[in-house]
Design a protein around this motif. Sequence first.
Motif, PDB file in Angstrom:
ATOM      1  N   GLU A 119      30.419  34.393  -0.234  1.00  0.00           N
ATOM      2  CA  GLU A 119      29.637  35.107  -1.245  1.00  0.00           C
ATOM      3  C   GLU A 119      30.534  36.104  -1.980  1.00  0.00           C
ATOM      4  OE1 GLU A 119      25.809  36.512  -0.140  1.00  0.00           O
ATOM      5  OE2 GLU A 119      25.476  36.853  -2.302  1.00  0.00           O
ATOM      6  N   ARG A 120      31.350  36.815  -1.230  1.00  0.00           N
ATOM      7  CA  ARG A 120      32.217  37.837  -1.818  1.00  0.00           C
ATOM      8  C   ARG A 120      33.209  37.244  -2.812  1.00  0.00           C
ATOM      9  NH1 ARG A 120      34.191  43.016  -1.030  1.00  0.00           N
ATOM     10  NH2 ARG A 120      33.025  43.658   0.782  1.00  0.00           N
ATOM     11  N   VAL A 121      33.742  36.059  -2.499  1.00  0.00           N
ATOM     12  CA  VAL A 121      34.745  35.469  -3.391  1.00  0.00           C
ATOM     13  C   VAL A 121      34.107  34.548  -4.446  1.00  0.00           C
ATOM     14  CG1 VAL A 121      36.545  35.628  -1.623  1.00  0.00           C
ATOM     15  CG2 VAL A 121      35.325  33.460  -1.920  1.00  0.00           C
ATOM     16  N   GLY A 122      32.785  34.561  -4.524  1.00  0.00           N
ATOM     17  CA  GLY A 122      32.100  33.810  -5.578  1.00  0.00           C
ATOM     18  C   GLY A 122      32.050  32.315  -5.344  1.00  0.00           C
ATOM     19  N   LEU A 123      32.068  31.880  -4.073  1.00  0.00           N
ATOM     20  CA  LEU A 123      32.040  30.438  -3.789  1.00  0.00           C
ATOM     21  C   LEU A 123      30.803  30.026  -2.998  1.00  0.00           C
ATOM     22  CD1 LEU A 123      35.805  29.828  -2.850  1.00  0.00           C
ATOM     23  CD2 LEU A 123      34.616  29.047  -4.911  1.00  0.00           C
ATOM     24  N   LYS A 124      29.799  30.898  -3.003  1.00  0.00           N
ATOM     25  CA  LYS A 124      28.602  30.604  -2.207  1.00  0.00           C
ATOM     26  C   LYS A 124      27.979  29.256  -2.617  1.00  0.00           C
ATOM     27  CE  LYS A 124      24.201  32.591  -0.932  1.00  0.00           C
ATOM     28  NZ  LYS A 124      23.130  33.455  -1.387  1.00  0.00           N
ATOM     29  N   ASP A 125      27.877  29.065  -3.935  1.00  0.00           N
ATOM     30  CA  ASP A 125      27.230  27.838  -4.419  1.00  0.00           C
ATOM     31  C   ASP A 125      28.057  26.583  -4.133  1.00  0.00           C
ATOM     32  OD1 ASP A 125      25.308  29.482  -5.328  1.00  0.00           O
ATOM     33  OD2 ASP A 125      25.900  29.379  -7.451  1.00  0.00           O
ATOM     34  N   LYS A 126      29.352  26.779  -3.931  1.00  0.00           N
ATOM     35  CA  LYS A 126      30.253  25.623  -3.729  1.00  0.00           C
ATOM     36  C   LYS A 126      30.658  25.477  -2.261  1.00  0.00           C
ATOM     37  CE  LYS A 126      30.786  24.489  -8.083  1.00  0.00           C
ATOM     38  NZ  LYS A 126      30.286  23.224  -8.582  1.00  0.00           N
ATOM     39  N   ARG A 127      29.984  26.206  -1.395  1.00  0.00           N
ATOM     40  CA  ARG A 127      30.464  26.242  -0.007  1.00  0.00           C
ATOM     41  C   ARG A 127      30.382  24.895   0.702  1.00  0.00           C
ATOM     42  NH1 ARG A 127      25.440  28.309  -0.190  1.00  0.00           N
ATOM     43  NH2 ARG A 127      23.960  28.036   1.539  1.00  0.00           N
ATOM     44  N   HIS A 128      29.483  24.019   0.231  1.00  0.00           N
ATOM     45  CA  HIS A 128      29.371  22.704   0.876  1.00  0.00           C
ATOM     46  C   HIS A 128      30.081  21.598   0.079  1.00  0.00           C
ATOM     47  CE1 HIS A 128      26.899  24.497   3.860  1.00  0.00           C
ATOM     48  NE2 HIS A 128      25.917  24.782   3.034  1.00  0.00           N
ATOM     49  N   SER A 129      30.844  22.000  -0.942  1.00  0.00           N
ATOM     50  CA  SER A 129      31.619  20.995  -1.705  1.00  0.00           C
ATOM     51  C   SER A 129      33.008  20.874  -1.093  1.00  0.00           C
ATOM     52  CB  SER A 129      31.797  21.425  -3.164  1.00  0.00           C
ATOM     53  OG  SER A 129      30.552  21.637  -3.752  1.00  0.00           O
ATOM     54  N   PRO A 130      33.581  19.644  -1.111  1.00  0.00           N
ATOM     55  CA  PRO A 130      34.934  19.496  -0.567  1.00  0.00           C
ATOM     56  C   PRO A 130      35.955  20.273  -1.400  1.00  0.00           C
ATOM     57  CG  PRO A 130      34.113  17.394  -1.444  1.00  0.00           C
ATOM     58  CD  PRO A 130      33.001  18.371  -1.594  1.00  0.00           C
ATOM     59  N   VAL A 131      36.962  20.794  -0.704  1.00  0.00           N
ATOM     60  CA  VAL A 131      37.964  21.629  -1.371  1.00  0.00           C
ATOM     61  C   VAL A 131      38.685  20.844  -2.465  1.00  0.00           C
ATOM     62  CG1 VAL A 131      40.087  22.947  -0.988  1.00  0.00           C
ATOM     63  CG2 VAL A 131      38.249  23.071   0.677  1.00  0.00           C
ATOM     64  N   LYS A 132      38.769  19.518  -2.304  1.00  0.00           N
ATOM     65  CA  LYS A 132      39.473  18.728  -3.328  1.00  0.00           C
ATOM     66  C   LYS A 132      38.782  18.809  -4.690  1.00  0.00           C
ATOM     67  CE  LYS A 132      37.496  14.269  -2.070  1.00  0.00           C
ATOM     68  NZ  LYS A 132      37.502  13.595  -0.798  1.00  0.00           N
ATOM     69  N   GLN A 133      37.520  19.221  -4.693  1.00  0.00           N
ATOM     70  CA  GLN A 133      36.835  19.377  -5.983  1.00  0.00           C
ATOM     71  C   GLN A 133      36.985  20.789  -6.567  1.00  0.00           C
ATOM     72  OE1 GLN A 133      32.741  18.185  -5.385  1.00  0.00           O
ATOM     73  NE2 GLN A 133      33.332  16.099  -4.799  1.00  0.00           N
ATOM     74  N   TYR A 134      37.645  21.669  -5.848  1.00  0.00           N
ATOM     75  CA  TYR A 134      37.796  23.050  -6.332  1.00  0.00           C
ATOM     76  C   TYR A 134      38.885  23.128  -7.400  1.00  0.00           C
ATOM     77  CZ  TYR A 134      35.143  25.103  -2.374  1.00  0.00           C
ATOM     78  OH  TYR A 134      34.178  25.463  -1.480  1.00  0.00           O
ATOM     79  N   SER A 135      38.698  24.038  -8.354  1.00  0.00           N
ATOM     80  CA  SER A 135      39.761  24.335  -9.323  1.00  0.00           C
ATOM     81  C   SER A 135      40.818  25.173  -8.602  1.00  0.00           C
ATOM     82  CB  SER A 135      39.200  25.145 -10.496  1.00  0.00           C
ATOM     83  OG  SER A 135      38.813  26.431 -10.029  1.00  0.00           O
ATOM     84  N   ARG A 136      41.960  25.359  -9.256  1.00  0.00           N
ATOM     85  CA  ARG A 136      43.026  26.154  -8.656  1.00  0.00           C
ATOM     86  C   ARG A 136      42.559  27.591  -8.366  1.00  0.00           C
ATOM     87  NH1 ARG A 136      48.531  25.745  -7.946  1.00  0.00           N
ATOM     88  NH2 ARG A 136      49.482  27.781  -7.797  1.00  0.00           N
ATOM     89  N   GLY A 137      41.802  28.151  -9.317  1.00  0.00           N
ATOM     90  CA  GLY A 137      41.289  29.511  -9.125  1.00  0.00           C
ATOM     91  C   GLY A 137      40.365  29.592  -7.915  1.00  0.00           C
ATOM     92  N   MET A 138      39.508  28.586  -7.767  1.00  0.00           N
ATOM     93  CA  MET A 138      38.585  28.562  -6.620  1.00  0.00           C
ATOM     94  C   MET A 138      39.368  28.433  -5.315  1.00  0.00           C
ATOM     95  SD  MET A 138      35.799  26.092  -8.403  1.00  0.00           S
ATOM     96  CE  MET A 138      34.782  25.697  -7.013  1.00  0.00           C
ATOM     97  N   LYS A 139      40.422  27.608  -5.335  1.00  0.00           N
ATOM     98  CA  LYS A 139      41.238  27.443  -4.122  1.00  0.00           C
ATOM     99  C   LYS A 139      41.909  28.762  -3.734  1.00  0.00           C
ATOM    100  CE  LYS A 139      42.454  22.587  -4.525  1.00  0.00           C
ATOM    101  NZ  LYS A 139      43.269  21.817  -5.435  1.00  0.00           N
ATOM    102  N   GLN A 140      42.389  29.485  -4.750  1.00  0.00           N
ATOM    103  CA  GLN A 140      43.036  30.767  -4.438  1.00  0.00           C
ATOM    104  C   GLN A 140      42.019  31.762  -3.877  1.00  0.00           C
ATOM    105  OE1 GLN A 140      46.008  29.826  -4.076  1.00  0.00           O
ATOM    106  NE2 GLN A 140      46.970  31.611  -4.983  1.00  0.00           N
ATOM    107  N   ARG A 141      40.800  31.729  -4.421  1.00  0.00           N
ATOM    108  CA  ARG A 141      39.764  32.640  -3.891  1.00  0.00           C
ATOM    109  C   ARG A 141      39.405  32.254  -2.459  1.00  0.00           C
ATOM    110  NH1 ARG A 141      35.188  32.196  -7.459  1.00  0.00           N
ATOM    111  NH2 ARG A 141      36.274  30.868  -8.947  1.00  0.00           N
ATOM    112  N   LEU A 142      39.370  30.953  -2.196  1.00  0.00           N
ATOM    113  CA  LEU A 142      39.111  30.506  -0.829  1.00  0.00           C
ATOM    114  C   LEU A 142      40.273  30.928   0.087  1.00  0.00           C
ATOM    115  CD1 LEU A 142      37.251  28.869   1.078  1.00  0.00           C
ATOM    116  CD2 LEU A 142      38.616  26.839   0.496  1.00  0.00           C
TER     117      LEU A 142
END
Length: 247
Positions: A119-142
């Motif tokens: 929630e803090r890093v803004g990935l709550k909605d994407k928490r059940h999506s595979p990391v391979k679908q994340y953008s580079r920014g999302m990966k860095q936040r993760l």
Amino acid sequence: MLRTELLSKRYENGFMAVRQMSIHVRKGDVYGFLGPNGAGKTTTIRMMTGLVEPTSGSIWVDGVNISGRQTEIRQMIGVLPESHGFYRWMTGREYLLFFASMYGLPRSLAGSRADELLERVGLKDKRHSPVKQYSRGMKQRLGIAKTMIHQPKLMILDEPTLGLDPQGQRDIQQLIRELNEDTNVTVFITSHLLKEIDEICNRIAIVKNGMLLEEGTVTDLKANYSRDGEIPSLEEVFLKLTASDRG
Ligand SMILES: Nc1ncnc2c1ncn2[C@@H]1O[C@H](COP(=O)(O)OP(=O)(O)OP(=O)(O)O)[C@@H](O)[C@H]1O
């Protein structure tokens, strides 16, 4: 929180990457570690995280000499290396749970900690999506969430905004500031973006050829290099210190 004393590293080929470096990161600092390419920043971080053995000198984390204390130190530090792989098939939440178990967190606690961080890093909605679908920014936040999963006292971030677009950079900068303010985690960060360092760090070190050139608060450093009452930008200070003998 983090001290090095006369830290040196000579690689096997004889190259001195770090020379007698003594730096002091205080509790609660957002400490910028700056230097041109090849200055020895990553080598220093690798020594701090136990990946590379110092040739001489010592490193202290919260008063503990890290030599031979890897397990204890790992619990105190969260690291985001310059390049880090992901288990791309995992979801963001699974990724955090995996690291939580590596740090020995009980399952019940791991779940709530992972959700709170997502929630803090803004990935709550994407928490059940595979990391391979994340953008580079999302990966860095993760990646930043991962460094915080075991609630370390010190975060070491090696170029966390490298390759991110301006919005992605802003997101990470804001996240670092918030984590530092809300949890008082001490942050040690490298970046080539001097504006970024200027905005988020209170203290910095400037290194070149493995040597410490300056250490202090950003404000003092700029004041020391002011001319005719003109306060220079951090970039001007940096270039003055590091670019002098480029051919
Ligand atoms: N394993 C190694 N053996 C020999 N020399 C090495 C090794 N690893 C790094 N070096 C050298 O040590 C110097 C410092 O490298 P390091 O990666 O620590 O610099 P850096 O400040 O992190 O640079 P950058 O900003 O480009 O990431 C460089 O000249 C590099 O070529």
